[in-house]
Design a protein around this motif. Structure first.
Motif, PDB file in Angstrom:
ATOM      1  N   ILE A 140       0.864  -1.188   0.000  1.00  0.00           N
ATOM      2  CA  ILE A 140       0.000   0.000   0.000  1.00  0.00           C
ATOM      3  C   ILE A 140       0.896   1.231   0.000  1.00  0.00           C
ATOM      4  N   ASP A 141       0.961   1.917  -1.130  1.00  0.00           N
ATOM      5  CA  ASP A 141       1.825   3.095  -1.228  1.00  0.00           C
ATOM      6  C   ASP A 141       1.096   4.321  -0.671  1.00  0.00           C
ATOM      7  N   PRO A 142       1.794   5.468  -0.537  1.00  0.00           N
ATOM      8  CA  PRO A 142       1.158   6.651   0.057  1.00  0.00           C
ATOM      9  C   PRO A 142      -0.116   7.102  -0.650  1.00  0.00           C
ATOM     10  N   GLY A 143      -0.150   6.987  -1.992  1.00  0.00           N
ATOM     11  CA  GLY A 143      -1.347   7.410  -2.718  1.00  0.00           C
ATOM     12  C   GLY A 143      -2.570   6.594  -2.342  1.00  0.00           C
ATOM     13  N   ILE A 144      -2.413   5.271  -2.272  1.00  0.00           N
ATOM     14  CA  ILE A 144      -3.523   4.400  -1.887  1.00  0.00           C
ATOM     15  C   ILE A 144      -3.914   4.654  -0.440  1.00  0.00           C
ATOM     16  N   ASP A 145      -2.926   4.758   0.430  1.00  0.00           N
ATOM     17  CA  ASP A 145      -3.209   4.992   1.852  1.00  0.00           C
ATOM     18  C   ASP A 145      -3.993   6.288   2.049  1.00  0.00           C
ATOM     19  N   GLN A 146      -3.627   7.329   1.318  1.00  0.00           N
ATOM     20  CA  GLN A 146      -4.297   8.617   1.493  1.00  0.00           C
ATOM     21  C   GLN A 146      -5.757   8.553   1.058  1.00  0.00           C
ATOM     22  N   VAL A 147      -6.048   7.821  -0.018  1.00  0.00           N
ATOM     23  CA  VAL A 147      -7.439   7.698  -0.452  1.00  0.00           C
ATOM     24  C   VAL A 147      -8.251   6.914   0.586  1.00  0.00           C
ATOM     25  N   ILE A 148      -7.665   5.856   1.121  1.00  0.00           N
ATOM     26  CA  ILE A 148      -8.360   5.088   2.164  1.00  0.00           C
ATOM     27  C   ILE A 148      -8.644   5.977   3.373  1.00  0.00           C
ATOM     28  N   GLN A 149      -7.655   6.784   3.780  1.00  0.00           N
ATOM     29  CA  GLN A 149      -7.857   7.671   4.925  1.00  0.00           C
ATOM     30  C   GLN A 149      -8.937   8.721   4.639  1.00  0.00           C
ATOM     31  N   GLN A 150      -9.005   9.191   3.395  1.00  0.00           N
ATOM     32  CA  GLN A 150     -10.039  10.158   3.028  1.00  0.00           C
ATOM     33  C   GLN A 150     -11.429   9.544   3.154  1.00  0.00           C
ATOM     34  N   ILE A 151     -11.544   8.273   2.811  1.00  0.00           N
ATOM     35  CA  ILE A 151     -12.836   7.588   2.952  1.00  0.00           C
ATOM     36  C   ILE A 151     -13.183   7.412   4.426  1.00  0.00           C
ATOM     37  N   ILE A 152     -12.230   6.924   5.206  1.00  0.00           N
ATOM     38  CA  ILE A 152     -12.483   6.663   6.627  1.00  0.00           C
ATOM     39  C   ILE A 152     -12.869   7.949   7.354  1.00  0.00           C
ATOM     40  N   HIS A 153     -12.249   9.060   6.974  1.00  0.00           N
ATOM     41  CA  HIS A 153     -12.470  10.334   7.671  1.00  0.00           C
ATOM     42  C   HIS A 153     -13.372  11.279   6.871  1.00  0.00           C
ATOM     43  N   CYS A 154     -14.167  10.724   5.958  1.00  0.00           N
ATOM     44  CA  CYS A 154     -15.044  11.557   5.133  1.00  0.00           C
ATOM     45  C   CYS A 154     -15.997  12.372   6.008  1.00  0.00           C
ATOM     46  N   ARG A 155     -16.119  13.664   5.714  1.00  0.00           N
ATOM     47  CA  ARG A 155     -16.960  14.547   6.538  1.00  0.00           C
ATOM     48  C   ARG A 155     -18.263  14.928   5.835  1.00  0.00           C
ATOM     49  N   TYR A 156     -18.462  14.418   4.613  1.00  0.00           N
ATOM     50  CA  TYR A 156     -19.664  14.779   3.873  1.00  0.00           C
ATOM     51  C   TYR A 156     -20.871  13.965   4.330  1.00  0.00           C
ATOM     52  N   ASN A 157     -22.046  14.413   3.934  1.00  0.00           N
ATOM     53  CA  ASN A 157     -23.291  13.719   4.259  1.00  0.00           C
ATOM     54  C   ASN A 157     -24.174  13.618   3.015  1.00  0.00           C
ATOM     55  N   GLY A 158     -25.147  12.722   3.105  1.00  0.00           N
ATOM     56  CA  GLY A 158     -26.168  12.651   2.062  1.00  0.00           C
ATOM     57  C   GLY A 158     -25.628  12.316   0.687  1.00  0.00           C
ATOM     58  N   ASP A 159     -26.224  12.950  -0.339  1.00  0.00           N
ATOM     59  CA  ASP A 159     -25.861  12.660  -1.723  1.00  0.00           C
ATOM     60  C   ASP A 159     -24.415  13.039  -2.019  1.00  0.00           C
TER      61      ASP A 159
END
Length: 300
Positions: A140-159
């Motif tokens: 898992i390189d930094p690019g993949i790790d960063q996308v996973i972290q963005q999903i885990i810490h997603c702050r959006y809601n709804g659509d």
């Protein structure tokens, strides 16, 4: 869209979060164990699975592939079978994984005209042959790790959250497939044993734990038990970046998240992440993202 759950069993606890985005399922789990055990895992679903082993070591046998794997933390691959039956064994007392399940028709639609390797993999799926995307499990390189972290810490809601998760799922598919674009010549690799691989993973974890005050190379080498040459070359070989490059990426993406999700000022973030001055942080941030920290805070 999002489900969080904690499951206790006789050998430990599993905490997981699941997201459902237009029948694309995403999941993040952290399992802690009290001992080392074998446990079965099965599913009847006919989906393509992107699997990311983020932390921890384990082995598993996969009946539909007639294969067994012994994996060290930080790895990923893509697999398909019509349902699966596995027996897994934890080799560490904590395991963290992330996964995405694509419906078969949707995956074929995305990949049938993509790279040659994806087209071959898709051919196996169409013809009903259980398949692993690559014999080699990539790190898992930094690019993949960063996308996973963005999903885990997603702050959006709804659509908006649904759209975000959809885009990140496709991005992870692209990054996962691209990680195998360059074949690895095993004769040229410096990390050949599982022990050395574990040490390189330990280097990554050490940097992540001390991102604001990282140890220097000689301290890292002494801590993990590698000489500096093997450490530097092995890290680049595993994660496709240098130790310093990895540290820089982690700092800046963490800073971006802090600017979005906290009330800390740019100056506070710069100090917390170990930048010499706020201006140094500002310059590095702008070089990486093309915008200033101020722009993130005021244009979320």
């Amino acid at each position: 869209m999002e489900q969080q759950q904690q499951v206790k069993h006789e050998h430990g606890v599993m905490k997981f979060t699941r997201w459902n985005c237009d029948n694309i399922l995403l999941g993040h789990s952290i399992s802690t164990f009290t001992d080392y055990v074998d446990f079965p895992a099965s599913s009847p679903t006919d989906v393509i699975r992107l699997h990311f082993g983020m932390k921890g070591n384990y082995s598993f046998s996969y009946r539909q592939l007639n294969r067994s794997f012994d994996l060290i933390g930080s790895h990923h691959n893509i697999m398909w079978s019509n349902g699966f039956d596995m027996v897994m064994q934890n080799k560490t007392l904590e395991i963290e994984t992330f996964g995405i399940q694509f419906p078969k028709d949707l995956f074929i639609q995305y990949t049938q005209h993509a790279s040659d390797q994806l087209k071959r993999f898709t051919e196996d799926i169409v013809n009903g042959r259980s398949s692993l995307f690559s014999e080699r499990w990539a790190a898992i390189d930094p690019g993949i790790d960063q996308v996973i972290q963005q999903i885990i810490h997603c702050r959006y809601n709804g659509d908006l959250k649904k759209l975000f998760l959809l885009s990140k799922s496709i991005e992870l598919l692209v990054l996962s497939a691209d990680a195998y674009r360059t074949p690895v010549n095993q004769k040229d690799t410096i990390i050949k044993s599982s022990t050395d691989k574990e040490k390189i993973i330990a280097v990554r974890d050490l940097i992540n734990e001390r991102v604001s005050a990282p140890p220097n190379l000689s301290e890292i080498a002494k801590t993990v038990g590698l000489n500096e040459y093997k450490l530097k070359r092995g890290f680049k070989e595993t994660f496709n970046t240098t130790v310093f490059g990895y540290l820089t990426e982690q700092r800046l993406h963490l800073a971006h998240r802090y600017l979005r999700d906290t009330q800390k000022t740019a100056a506070q973030i710069a100090l917390e992440l170990g930048y010499a001055t706020p201006q140094h942080f500002n310059n590095a941030f702008k070089k990486k993202f093309g915008i200033t920290p101020y722009s993130v805070r005021n244009n979320p």
